[in-house]
Design an enzyme around this catalytic site. Structure first.
Site, mmCIF file in Angstrom:
data_model
loop_
_atom_site.group_PDB
_atom_site.id
_atom_site.type_symbol
_atom_site.label_atom_id
_atom_site.label_comp_id
_atom_site.label_asym_id
_atom_site.label_seq_id
_atom_site.Cartn_x
_atom_site.Cartn_y
_atom_site.Cartn_z
ATOM 1 C CG ASP A 140 -12.424 1.149 -50.025
ATOM 2 O OD1 ASP A 140 -11.639 1.802 -49.320
ATOM 3 O OD2 ASP A 140 -13.561 1.541 -50.330
ATOM 4 N NE ARG A 170 -12.984 5.360 -41.067
ATOM 5 C CZ ARG A 170 -13.254 5.925 -42.230
ATOM 6 N NH1 ARG A 170 -13.241 5.185 -43.326
ATOM 7 N NH2 ARG A 170 -13.539 7.203 -42.307
#
Length: 687
Positions: free
Chosen positions: A170, A243
């Site tokens: 991430d 998302r």
């Protein structure tokens, strides 16, 4: 799932700073949106000693006093350190004491996917636009609090697997953290999520970021507890699949003034936009959705209140229902108009040149700066811009700001080579309020009868001095081609730069043929230029010259010719061999012209010089249908295929697949054609 407990403790006095700042700045027509909040808790001595970005505090839910933390101010109370290596970044980010950590340059993570574990009380900020984290990111673990991650580009941990289940790489991940502000970053092309707010992380604000080129953009939740309080505002989310964000069991999710964009006919297609799941209560206000499938969706148990959003070219589910909460019960904020959001965010999101410069340099420049005022009505020190320039002493060692009041200044202006460090600053509410304009053309005869001006001599404003800056104004050449058809030489330059380290931030440069001449002092001299958050208007070769120039986060507007026809060329570089030419990045090319009528560029071998190697790269830019399907063409007997012309990940109806007539960079090649590569060690900072 249980209903969230009452949170009267969120309430905050109405003294919070910056409540209406984005709206005020948007009205001013500048591009430094949402930056430089000064903590009300900072002492006068602290504020005087450090630049505003080093003492900045969050807005939104990250500003709320709770869990023993009074808002979010990061490492404001600690030392400011500058890092250029992974080892130094990790050393200070994981330290127990507070730090403001300035990332100056590109740090490539080793191993790939490395997430540095950030400790509490930290500000991690990119130095201007030079701070890049490549192949990794940051992790905020349980209990970590009071962290600011700001003004960074975090990119390229992608491992070649689109829906990657193996690599949890991430950009920013938090598990059980609180009071976190993520602001003015550019996050893209990671293996997993760009932002993950997980496991009861709360009091989070995410603002003024660019999130792009990814599968999973922004996930919130991953717990049965209905705990997270989060504000998401003024973010540009584009070319992402899912998302956007997905909000699971958030007690209070306030989303406003975001721009979600899915451009047709690209390799990435959105599956959904804003998603409220589980026990989430969401307020969604004044956001813009363009081309998004299923732009707003919710579970049966979630609630969404929508107000003032704009939808263009969207399809599928667009849902709302139930009651949520009043964000103003927790913090003040001001909405921008939804119709203004796309243009506002295209110019205002991502890293800013004005954030992250060292405190010492910033304070030194501020102390040394001299201001000269110009006003047509006589209320300033000078009535013309040239008179103010003339008053600057030769070889001035420090910054001189020529502050120009609103008005139209019909004059030509020259900043000679012995007057460096000059800034032209328009003081109006819009860049359109302060205009420097003249109408000389190449074929216009000089008043003294000594011949014509020629192309370079036709410039309304000519800059021959290094370290020049211009902000919040318009520079124009309004030569009337229709009325001067008998004149030989219709090239009419608005702005000519022939120097190094030129910054144009939030300006308009407009004309017809040869609008913006980006030159160098001599063929063997380097001339670096950055044009950011600006508008450039023209029709024929209207960005041209031999400078090494970046045009980013700007709008290039194509204009019809004097007779109403549509035909033209955006760039005409005349780059020297072994030097970089023009880079157009993260911008928009459009205009009220016919489809397929404009080329992106052609090679200008000035004077027939075969040793030149012209270069234009256009990347991550939205191209309108005005761009030809074969966007490059020859010039004066020189083939564009012998020089350097390429695209990378452009979008819009004017983009197209790679072919022999439309070369695209590979990912490896593109990694060497970033803005930082172009500027070659220079970090532009507004001063």
């Amino acid at each position: 799932m249980s209903e969230h407990r009452s949170r009267a403790r969120h309430r905050r006095p109405a003294t919070l700073l910056a409540a209406g700042l984005p709206l005020a700045l948007a009205g001013a027509g500048v591009t430094m949106y949402g930056t430089d909040f000064v903590s009300p808790r900072a002492t006068a001595a602290t504020a005087a000693a450090a630049p505003a970005w080093a003492t900045a505090t969050a807005d939104g839910f990250a500003s709320v006093d709770a869990l023993g933390q009074n808002g979010t101010y990061g490492g404001r109370d600690g030392r400011t350190v500058t890092v250029r290596t992974q080892a130094d970044l990790e050393r200070y980010a994981t330290a127990a004491e507070p730090y403001v950590i300035v990332v100056a340059g590109t740090i490539t993570m080793n191993p790939v996917g490395k997430e540095i574990k950030v400790a509490s009380d930290k500000t991690i900020v990119g130095s201007g636009t030079s701070g890049h984290i490549v192949g990794g990111g940051f992790f905020l673990g349980p209990g970590v609090h009071n962290v600011i991650i700001r003004n960074l580009t975090i990119r390229d941990a992608y491992q070649g697997i689109w829906n990657d289940k193996e690599h949890d790489f991430d950009a920013i991940q938090m598990d059980g953290a609180h009071h976190v502000w993520i602001d003015h970053n550019d996050l893209r092309n990671m293996a997993d999520g760009l932002i993950d707010v997980r496991k009861d992380s709360t009091y989070v604000t995410v603002s003024w970021n660019r999130l792009s080129q990814n599968n999973k953009t922004f996930g919130i939740g991953w717990t049965e507890n209905v705990t997270t309080d989060i504000t998401i505002h003024h973010n540009w989310i584009r070319e992402t699949e899912q998302r956007n964000p997905s909000t699971d069991n958030a007690a209070h999710a306030h989303l406003y003034n975001n721009f979600l964009e899915d451009v047709a006919n690209t390799g990435i297609t959105s599956s959904y936009g804003n998603y409220a799941r589980g026990g989430t209560r969401m307020v969604l206000e004044n956001s813009s959705f363009q081309g998004i499938r299923n732009p707003v969706i919710k579970d049966a148990t979630a609630t969404i209140v929508q107000r003032g959003n704009v939808f263009s070219g969207t399809s599928g589910r667009n849902e709302s229902g139930g009651t949520a909460f009043d964000p103003k019960a927790y913090y003040p904020y001001t909405l921008d108009k939804a119709a203004d959001v796309p243009s506002l965010l295209k110019s205002g999101t991502g890293p800013r040149a004005t954030i992250g410069t060292t405190a010492t340099a910033a304070s030194t420049k501020a102390a040394a700066a001299t201001t000269l005022t110009v006003a047509k009505d006589g209320t300033g020190q000078y009535r013309t811009v040239q008179a103010a320039v003339n008053a600057i002493p030769a070889n001035n060692p420090s910054r001189v700001v020529v502050s120009i009041k609103p008005g139209t200044y019909r004059e030509t202006v020259k900043v000679p080579s012995d007057k460096p460090h000059v800034t032209f600053q328009g003081t109006g509410g819009s860049r359109k309020d302060t205009v420097i304009v003249y109408d000389n053309a190449a074929g216009t005869r000089k008043p003294d009868g000594s011949g014509t001006y020629g192309t370079s001599g036709s410039a309304t404003v000519a800059v021959e001095a290094d370290d020049f800056q211009a902000r919040n104004l318009t520079i124009s050449n309004d030569f009337d081609e229709r009325a001067n058809q008998s004149l030989s030489g219709h090239q009419a330059v608005a702005l000519r730069t022939a120097a190094d380290r030129i910054l144009l931030d939030g300006v308009i440069v407009e004309g017809d043929q040869d609008t913006l001449l980006l030159d160098t002092a001599a063929k063997d001299k380097l001339g670096r230029v950055r044009v950011t958050g600006s508008y450039i208007v023209g029709n024929v070769d209207f960005v041209f010259g031999r400078a090494t120039a970046v045009i980013d986060r700007s709008v290039i507007t194509l204009k019809k010719r004097w007779d109403g026809t549509s035909a033209g060329y955006v760039t005409a570089p005349s780059t020297a061999a072994n030097r970089k030419g023009f880079l157009i990045a993260d911008s928009t090319v459009n205009g009220a012209v016919s489809d397929r009528s404009f080329y992106l560029g052609r090679p200008w071998h000035a004077g027939g010089d075969a040793s030149l190697d012209p270069q234009t790269t256009v990347r991550n830019t939205t191209l309108s249908a005005a761009i030809r399907t074969t966007p490059w063409t020859d010039m004066s007997g020189f083939s564009w295929k012998d020089d350097r012309f390429a695209e990378y990940r452009n979008t819009g109806p004017g983009s197209g697949p790679a072919s022999s007539n439309r070369p695209h960079l590979t990912d490896t090649q593109a990694a060497d054609q970033e803005i930082t590569d172009w500027l070659s060690g220079w970090t532009p900072t507004a001063s």
